[in-house]
Design an enzyme around this catalytic site. Structure first.
Site, mmCIF file in Angstrom:
data_model
loop_
_atom_site.group_PDB
_atom_site.id
_atom_site.type_symbol
_atom_site.label_atom_id
_atom_site.label_comp_id
_atom_site.label_asym_id
_atom_site.label_seq_id
_atom_site.Cartn_x
_atom_site.Cartn_y
_atom_site.Cartn_z
ATOM 1 N N SER A 63 0.803 -1.234 0.000
ATOM 2 C CA SER A 63 0.000 0.000 0.000
ATOM 3 C C SER A 63 0.828 1.274 0.000
ATOM 4 C CB SER A 63 -0.951 0.012 1.199
ATOM 5 O OG SER A 63 -1.990 -0.917 1.014
ATOM 6 N N LYS A 66 0.368 3.485 -2.984
ATOM 7 C CA LYS A 66 -0.843 4.279 -3.234
ATOM 8 C C LYS A 66 -0.583 5.771 -3.442
ATOM 9 C CE LYS A 66 -3.813 1.003 -0.764
ATOM 10 N NZ LYS A 66 -4.562 0.723 0.478
ATOM 11 N N TYR A 188 -3.568 -3.427 -10.185
ATOM 12 C CA TYR A 188 -3.324 -2.919 -8.830
ATOM 13 C C TYR A 188 -2.480 -3.905 -8.023
ATOM 14 C CZ TYR A 188 -4.174 -1.762 -3.955
ATOM 15 O OH TYR A 188 -4.006 -1.485 -2.616
ATOM 16 N N TYR A 239 -4.736 4.949 7.822
ATOM 17 C CA TYR A 239 -6.042 4.297 7.961
ATOM 18 C C TYR A 239 -6.755 4.702 9.247
ATOM 19 C CZ TYR A 239 -3.868 1.382 4.375
ATOM 20 O OH TYR A 239 -3.218 0.948 3.258
ATOM 21 N N VAL A 257 1.406 -3.808 4.103
ATOM 22 C CA VAL A 257 1.235 -5.018 4.901
ATOM 23 C C VAL A 257 2.422 -5.977 4.807
ATOM 24 C CG1 VAL A 257 -1.275 -4.921 4.868
ATOM 25 C CG2 VAL A 257 -0.061 -6.156 3.045
#
Length: 427
Positions: A63, A66, A188, A239, A257
């Site tokens: 992530s 992103k 993705y 988050y 992660v």
């Protein structure tokens, strides 16, 4: 002399304490990761990278990709067009939650999976493969080297991508996605499977810290786009722990992660850590702990009020005596540049003069860093003299040479001159 920065990073690793949490077991390849890996890297805006631990071990970006794909989508489509598809509000939800704006169906922000899928779909490319290749090329330019896809992680992650596939079809249903959902999920997943090290991530973070400018002077991200990305990272990058992170650490950041965590302090530095065990929010447990420690030790919080840094440091010679001339206000990054100059001095018995005549302010961190640098020069055998007419370093123990202050005369302050100090060194 070895710069204290390297020792400090090693101290950070040593002070992490016992690890906690678990690796990301829902992706088979990540479940096989060595949970005890630990690394940190700090990259300055001019290209210096300090590392400690398993700094050359590669892991997948996940992530942390992103923000960079979001930047590319804005560059391709324009901010207004991207905002029509992706909101910028903190969701307060976990990374894979269904978090859409009522009415429009927009994902809450580009840092959650739904928003990241939408951002990936907005990147220009003749087809899904071309889009993925272009994203990899941009990441490579940001990292300063050619990156690659970890195909084993890609295959493993795609085999368990049911939730992302459901999110993509849902986005297609509400009109956010125009492309084929399966192609978007595949692309993705490849984006998330790019292999990086903490060196790569710290450099990528330093580009964001420099307003999109690479250490080589190339404008890789438009400054306005860069500002948008950092703003969203600040409020949404961590988050459902974003609020805790902003108040306790105060550095725009993004986690992955696989155990990576990248932080960006605008105008100063890019930081990356790696430790695979994750907390309940999906963030690296020891990575979070290291960032908290750095905030405490180095005063890196985004909301810490400091005057604009204007420091200049240069090495000159007067009658064969090396002199480090320093000017401007000193904070963490300015002190780091001064230490880098100290580190270029060869061990020996030559005198060294540190001239602070044109420095009037230094925060506590900068003082401690400079004094440690002086101490190490002394340990290397140098006769160190400090010209400090304004008392910038106070009366702190230098650990070596003479600390020269000005004197009171006729009711006013008379600075010590460099000539006086140079004469003392020669004499």
């Amino acid at each position: 002399m070895q710069t204290p920065m390297i020792d400090y990073l090693q101290l950070l690793l040593d002070s992490c304490g016992a690890d906690a949490g678990e690796v990301a077991s829902y992706i088979p390849e990540l479940a096989n990761a060595d949970p005890d890996r630990l690394a940190i890297a700090v990259a300055t805006l001019d290209g210096e990278v300090y590392v400690a631990g398993d700094a050359d071990v590669e892991f997948t970006i996940q992530s942390i990709s992103k923000p960079f794909t979001y930047a590319l989508a804005i560059a391709d489509r324009g901010l207004d067009a991207v905002l029509e598809r992706i909101d910028v509000e903190p969701s307060g939800d976990a990374f894979n939650e269904i978090s859409l704006e009522p009415g429009s169906g927009r994902p809450r922000n580009p840092m959650i999976n739904a928003g990241a899928l939408a951002a990936h779909a907005l990147v220009d490319g003749a087809d899904a493969g071309a889009r993925s290749d272009r994203i990899l090329e941009v990441y490579s330019r940001l990292a300063g080297r050619e990156l690659s896809i970890a195909e084993d992680v890609f295959d493993s992650e795609l085999s368990t991508a049911d939730r992302n596939m459901a999110l993509a079809y849902m986005l297609r249903t509400v009109g956010v996605l125009d492309a084929d959902p399966a192609d978007i999920v595949r692309g993705y997943t490849r984006q998330c499977s790019v292999s990086v090290s903490v060196r790569d991530l710290a450099r990528m973070g330093s580009v964001l810290a420099a307003g999109g400018l690479s250490p080589e002077g190339e404008q890789l991200i438009d400054p306005v786009v860069n500002r948008q990305v950092l703003s969203v990272m600040t409020t949404c990058g961590m988050y459902d722990s974003a609020g805790d992170w902003l108040t306790s650490v105060g550095i725009p950041a993004k986690s992955g992660v696989a155990g990576g965590l990248m932080g960006v302090l605008p105008g100063q530095v890019g930081i990356a850590v790696f430790s695979p065990r994750l907390d309940e929010h999906g963030n690296s447990t020891r990575g979070v702990r290291m960032f908290e420690r750095m905030n405490h030790d180095l005063g890196l919080h985004l909301m810490t009020s400091t005057e604009r840094a204007r420091s200049v440091s240069r090495r000159v010679e007067h009658d064969g005596i090396p002199v480090h001339e320093i000017a401007g206000d000193l904070h963490f990054m300015e002190a780091e540049r001064v230490l880098r100059g100290f580190a270029e001095e060869q061990a020996g018995h030559d005198p060294v003069v540190v001239d602070l005549d044109r420095v009037q302010r230094a925060n506590d961190i900068a003082k401690r860093m400079l004094l440690e640098g002086v101490r190490r020069l002394h340990l290397d055998g140098h006769d160190v003299r400090i010209v400090d007419p304004w008392g910038v370093l106070g009366s702190a123990e230098t650990g070596s040479g003479e600390l020269v202050h000005g004197e009171q005369a006729h009711g006013g302050f008379v600075p010590a001159s460099f000539d006086d100090v140079a004469s003392a060194v020669r004499g």
